[in-house]
Design a protein around this motif. Structure first.
Motif, PDB file in Angstrom:
ATOM      1  N   LEU A 279       0.847  -1.213  -0.009  1.00 32.16           N
ATOM      2  CA  LEU A 279       0.038   0.146   0.094  1.00 32.16           C
ATOM      3  C   LEU A 279       0.983   1.083   0.076  1.00 32.16           C
ATOM      4  O   LEU A 279       0.706   2.201  -0.733  1.00 32.16           O
ATOM      5  CB  LEU A 279      -0.792  -0.050   1.229  1.00 32.16           C
ATOM      6  CG  LEU A 279      -1.702   1.147   1.597  1.00 32.16           C
ATOM      7  CD1 LEU A 279      -2.618   1.578   0.159  1.00 32.16           C
ATOM      8  CD2 LEU A 279      -2.422   1.158   2.681  1.00 32.16           C
ATOM      9  N   ALA A 280       1.736   1.061   0.684  1.00 31.60           N
ATOM     10  CA  ALA A 280       2.809   2.370   0.765  1.00 31.60           C
ATOM     11  C   ALA A 280       3.335   2.701  -0.637  1.00 31.60           C
ATOM     12  O   ALA A 280       3.576   3.924  -0.840  1.00 31.60           O
ATOM     13  CB  ALA A 280       3.928   2.221   1.803  1.00 31.60           C
ATOM     14  N   LYS A 281       3.928   1.486  -1.156  1.00 31.09           N
ATOM     15  CA  LYS A 281       4.485   1.811  -2.797  1.00 31.09           C
ATOM     16  C   LYS A 281       3.427   2.518  -3.606  1.00 31.09           C
ATOM     17  O   LYS A 281       3.866   3.423  -4.387  1.00 31.09           O
ATOM     18  CB  LYS A 281       4.965   0.469  -3.156  1.00 31.09           C
ATOM     19  CG  LYS A 281       5.966  -0.297  -2.685  1.00 31.09           C
ATOM     20  CD  LYS A 281       6.257  -1.562  -3.311  1.00 31.09           C
ATOM     21  CE  LYS A 281       7.418  -2.378  -2.807  1.00 31.09           C
ATOM     22  NZ  LYS A 281       7.790  -3.698  -3.677  1.00 31.09           N
ATOM     23  N   GLU A 282       2.021   1.931  -3.489  1.00 34.10           N
ATOM     24  CA  GLU A 282       1.082   2.606  -4.312  1.00 34.10           C
ATOM     25  C   GLU A 282       0.958   4.033  -4.049  1.00 34.10           C
ATOM     26  O   GLU A 282       0.679   5.030  -4.743  1.00 34.10           O
ATOM     27  CB  GLU A 282      -0.198   1.860  -4.041  1.00 34.10           C
ATOM     28  CG  GLU A 282      -0.215   0.510  -4.593  1.00 34.10           C
ATOM     29  CD  GLU A 282      -1.343  -0.199  -4.376  1.00 34.10           C
ATOM     30  OE1 GLU A 282      -2.335   0.117  -3.546  1.00 34.10           O
ATOM     31  OE2 GLU A 282      -1.559  -1.334  -4.833  1.00 34.10           O
ATOM     32  N   LEU A 283       0.968   4.463  -2.774  1.00 35.55           N
ATOM     33  CA  LEU A 283       0.822   5.801  -2.372  1.00 35.55           C
ATOM     34  C   LEU A 283       1.988   6.609  -2.838  1.00 35.55           C
ATOM     35  O   LEU A 283       1.838   7.654  -3.285  1.00 35.55           O
ATOM     36  CB  LEU A 283       0.847   6.001  -0.864  1.00 35.55           C
ATOM     37  CG  LEU A 283      -0.797   5.350  -0.399  1.00 35.55           C
ATOM     38  CD1 LEU A 283      -0.682   5.196   1.129  1.00 35.55           C
ATOM     39  CD2 LEU A 283      -2.003   6.093  -0.811  1.00 35.55           C
TER      40      LEU A 283
END
Length: 328
Positions: A279-283
């Motif tokens: 999720l952090a990667k996507e953000l």
């Protein structure tokens, strides 16, 4: 029907990718290489790859499914390759011809990037190029590879592994994951994402082969675990414990722990951490949110925890990842 228009080997500048063909060729794996690298992609606005196919065997080559083909180039093309891809191998027990092994050793010495899909790793193993290196292959072949080549570090759960100039992938479709990673390295996240969209596949898959292994699990347990995973993804900021997750899924903590490992290869804790990093990667890729906001939205309790887990899984810092892959 789609028309395949390979970029000619003699064409304009661009890294040369060469696929090694052979009699009894693995059609699917070879087709994946062609799909990724042989199609012209002017919409990307980058110096796309040149592509060529070579073989040590002349004349018609048989491929899975009754297909025949003729490789247009000899092994001499390997001397020019920036990237060499071995799309499987016809028999892991068969030592490839010495002419092939010598060319691969020479490619290694001059610094070429050498990749394998599925059983193609055995070709590199026979060449003696993987001793002491981390590799992967199809889960059905992993034990055999480790037994026959004990100096190689076989990681059976990985979808693909990069170790120096070598990259190996697991069975069949995981070759697409590996090759998208190559595109991402060479041309950035935007190009890799656009290629993935054209292929109608995700640009990156987290997790390992364990999620695809056959495993005994009742349909009821599958349904409960799947619903629990979906719920966790929707609530990344909650403080999940084994006990609270077991209660939500109506399983005992021990059963939940076992089912998570059999389904994903990870404990619930490590799976949740990987999901938070994803999720952090996507953000980081698609927003300009401050790092502390990304940390909070992804469910990490502190900036230190965020940076530590992100570096362990992504092999880089959040800030460096954003600089490389930010697409806005």
């Amino acid at each position: 029907m789609k028309t395949v228009t390979p970029v000619p080997v003699s064409g304009p500048a661009g890294p040369l990718v060469v696929a090694l063909a052979y009699d009894q060729l693995c059609t699917f794996e070879f087709g994946c290489v062609v799909e990724l690298f042989a199609l012209a992609r002017p919409e990307l606005g980058v110096d796309w790859y040149r592509f060529g196919v070579c073989s040590h065997e002349r004349g018609q080559l048989r491929a899975t499914g009754g297909v025949t083909m003729v490789a247009p180039h000899t092994l001499a093309l390997l001397d020019l390759a920036h990237t060499i891809i071995i799309p499987g191998w016809r028999d892991p027990a068969e030592r490839p011809p010495e002419a092939v092994l010598k060319k691969l050793r020479a490619a290694q010495r001059r610094g070429a990037r050498i990749c394998s899909i599925c059983s193609g790793v055995f070709v590199l193993a026979w060449a003696g190029l993987l001793d002491g290196r981390r590799v992967t292959t199809h889960w059905r072949l992993a034990e055999r590879l480790a037994k026959n080549f004990p100096d190689i570090v076989v990681e059976a759960n990985a979808l693909y592994i990069e170790d120096g100039q070598f990259m190996t992938s697991a069975g069949s479709a995981s070759g697409i994951d590996m090759m998208l990673h190559l595109v991402r390295q060479d041309h950035g996240a935007r190009a890799a994402n656009l290629v993935a969209q054209r292929l109608i596949v995700p640009p990156h898959r987290d997790g390992g082969q364990a999620q695809f292994l056959p495993r005994p699990m009742s349909s009821d347990e599958q349904g409960r675990l799947s619903k629990l995973m979906d719920w966790i993804k929707q609530h990344p900021r909650d403080q999940h414990t084994l006990e609270t997750l077991a209660a939500r899924s109506a399983m005992s903590p021990r059963t939940l722990q076992r089912q998570f490992r059999e389904s994903t290869g990870l404990s619930p804790y490590h799976w949740i951490v990987r999901e938070r990093v994803l999720l952090a990667k996507e953000l980081l890729e698609h927003t300009s949110l401050a790092l502390d906001v990304v940390c909070e939205r992804a469910g990490f309790g502190s900036g230190e925890s965020f940076r530590r887990h992100f570096r362990r899984i992504a092999q880089t810092t959040p800030a460096a990842y954003r600089r490389t892959f930010h697409t806005d």
